[in-house]
Design a protein around this motif. Structure first.
Motif: not given
Length: 406
Positions: A263-276
């Motif tokens: 399935e596809y879901h948005n589970i509210g994962v935050p931005i990974n600022t270190a990766a960005r």
């Protein structure tokens, strides 16, 4: 095209001459006699990247449950992968390629849910990549080779030129796919990706050899008093957790359970600022997830990602589509924090409250707010059960953190 044909003619002549030379290698077997053997060689071949520094296996290492095990500057497995040019980084975590062959073709459909208080699912399903933009394994294999921040080959013809430089490959491709396979670049490229996909359908990617699998075959028994057994009961419970809502594909005790229903879901994962910071994304950049798939146009799908398999989850950190969490217990606590009066309002990896979701409008709150809140003993039990989903080859990679599960 003319250059490719001349290259093929030259290599073919070389092969014929070698066959007539009467030396000690005359009777040697071809290097690759099957699609899967050829695909494995291609999967591991650094020469198929522009600077010859990485292969498919670099980001999907067979020795590390087919994830990217390379470390970042802090000595931890990097959340996002470094490209062939040694300076470019992606924006998503390289998922395990194990059991990927079981994902259905990308489609809008319905399926039954098991051990869930939620109704059966209707929506987008399957495909490859976190956004399903590749229908199947062959389509997935076609992407990284010519992706500018991955293997960085400029075009399909450049990939085929590297293939043609290897006489063993030429012999294998012409034997398996026909003598005219290199007459057309697109056909040759399809043969490359077909052979890689064939390798990805072998038992190396789906051994079903974990303790959980062995228990189904009567080769292993969960101690009923162990944390792992307690975690197993929690996982498959309709009353206490909602894990199975998204992470159970088949009825109980299925010997081909993949622990995702795609399935596809948005589970509210935050931005990974270190990766960005690593990949230099523009300020305010948003990963649209499923909405980035050209087949999807509904804004209600923004921020949704394909549910990943839980097989080998204990050895495939970091977690989430962007690698924002490093510890499996953190992931479970993150899920729990959506529940009323959760004990886990603080992210244990940052010491502060959980960061906001990257996309807040489409979070699957119905699924996330189902179930009962956990305590530390429940968290340990869940981690212990999830560790039993580790295939036997990779059990030695399970973190030695003192948690006693058996």
């Amino acid at each position: 095209m003319l250059i490719l044909k001349k290259r093929v003619i030259a290599l073919t002549c070389a092969l014929l001459l070698a066959g007539c030379g009467g030396d000690s290698n005359d009777s040697s077997e071809p290097a690759f006699t099957t699609k899967s053997a050829l695909g494995e060689a291609l999967f591991r071949d650094n020469n198929l990247s522009f600077n010859r520094t990485q292969s498919c296996a670099t980001c999907h290492s067979p020795e590390h449950a087919f994830i990217d095990p390379r470390l970042n500057a802090g000595g931890e497995v990097s959340a996002v992968s470094r490209g062939d040019d040694a300076v470019s980084f992606g924006d998503r975590n390289a998922p395990t390629a194990m059991y990927a062959a079981f994902s259905p073709l990308f489609q809008f459909g319905t399926h039954a849910r098991f051990n869930s208080q939620q109704p059966d699912y209707s929506g987008w399903l399957g495909g490859q990549f976190f956004d399903g933009r590749a229908d199947d394994l062959q389509a997935q294999a076609a992407g990284p080779l010519v992706n500018s921040i991955e293997m960085a080959m400029p075009d399909k013809a450049s990939v085929i030129d590297r293939v043609l430089a290897n006489s063993d490959y030429v012999e294998a491709f012409t034997t398996i796919y026909g003598s005219a396979i290199f007459d057309d670049v697109d056909a040759a490229y399809d043969a490359v990706t077909d052979s890689i996909a064939t390798f990805e359908k072998t038992d190396a990617f789906a051994p079903f050899s974990s303790k959980y699998d062995r228990s189904l075959r009567g080769e292993y028994t969960y101690d009923p008093l162990s944390k792992a057994a307690q975690g197993k009961a929690l996982f498959f419970s309709q009353q206490f957790t909602a894990c199975a809502t998204c992470h159970q594909l088949n009825a109980n005790s299925s010997k081909t359970e993949t622990f995702t229903n795609y399935e596809y879901h948005n589970i509210g994962v935050p931005i990974n600022t270190a990766a960005r910071a690593l990949n230099g994304a523009e300020a305010g950049a948003i990963d649209s997830g499923l909405l980035a798939n050209n087949a999807v146009t509904d804004e209600a799908e923004k921020g949704k990602f394909k549910v990943p398999t839980l097989r080998n989850i204990a050895v495939t950190a970091p977690y989430m589509h962007n690698g924002v969490f490093r510890d499996l217990a953190t992931v479970i606590k993150f899920y729990d924090h959506f529940l009323t009066d959760s004990n886990y309002a603080i992210n244990p990896e940052t010491g502060v409250a959980w960061a906001d979701a990257e996309v807040s409008a489409t979070i699957s709150l119905t699924e996330l707010q189902d179930g009962n809140k956990m305590d530390d003993a429940d968290i340990d039990a869940m981690v212990c059960f999830l560790r039993t989903l580790t295939d036997e080859r990779y059990e030695a990679l399970i973190p030695d953190d003192g948690l006693i599960c058996d």
